[in-house]
Write a protein that holds these residues in place. Sequence first.
Motif, short mmCIF file in Angstrom:
data_model
loop_
_atom_site.label_atom_id
_atom_site.label_comp_id
_atom_site.label_asym_id
_atom_site.label_seq_id
_atom_site.Cartn_x
_atom_site.Cartn_y
_atom_site.Cartn_z
N GLU A 59 0.83 -1.21 0.00
CA GLU A 59 0.00 0.00 0.00
C GLU A 59 0.86 1.26 0.00
O GLU A 59 0.67 2.18 0.80
N VAL A 60 1.85 1.26 -0.90
CA VAL A 60 2.68 2.44 -1.14
C VAL A 60 2.68 2.72 -2.64
O VAL A 60 2.21 1.91 -3.43
N SER A 61 3.22 3.84 -3.03
CA SER A 61 3.21 4.19 -4.45
C SER A 61 4.24 3.37 -5.22
O SER A 61 5.24 2.91 -4.68
N ASP A 62 3.96 3.19 -6.51
CA ASP A 62 4.89 2.47 -7.38
C ASP A 62 6.24 3.19 -7.43
O ASP A 62 7.29 2.55 -7.46
N LYS A 63 6.18 4.50 -7.42
CA LYS A 63 7.40 5.30 -7.50
C LYS A 63 8.31 5.03 -6.30
O LYS A 63 9.53 4.93 -6.44
N ALA A 77 9.27 1.66 4.63
CA ALA A 77 10.26 0.63 4.31
C ALA A 77 9.87 -0.70 4.95
O ALA A 77 10.02 -1.76 4.34
N ARG A 78 9.33 -0.65 6.16
CA ARG A 78 8.93 -1.87 6.86
C ARG A 78 7.78 -2.58 6.15
O ARG A 78 7.76 -3.81 6.05
N ARG A 79 6.82 -1.81 5.64
CA ARG A 79 5.71 -2.42 4.90
C ARG A 79 6.23 -3.13 3.65
O ARG A 79 5.76 -4.22 3.31
N ILE A 80 7.19 -2.53 2.98
CA ILE A 80 7.76 -3.14 1.78
C ILE A 80 8.55 -4.39 2.17
O ILE A 80 8.47 -5.43 1.51
#
Length: 98
Positions: free
Chosen positions: A20-24, A43-46
Amino acid sequence: MRDVSDVFRLSNAYIASKAEVSDKTVDRIMAVNCDQDIMRSTARRIELVVLGPVSKHICDMDYNGGATEDRINTLLAENEHLKKENARYAKIIDKYLD
């Protein structure tokens, strides 16, 4: 994270949608092109999408709720028993050879 995403063939778009973050943002992180600071929570979500939750362990002994450790202990006990049997058989053989 980049190597893991390559191994499991995770696209940046997939990672972005699951985290749930941007593609960029994902593109910048995976390209190691971060001119701006990235929030630790982002960064943790990724990381959670790519590497999995912290509760997953690499070591096989951590799986199955300790069943592997129980199996190892059973095999060690069986091994001890077989060593004693071997020693007993060796004594019997020595007795017959004398």
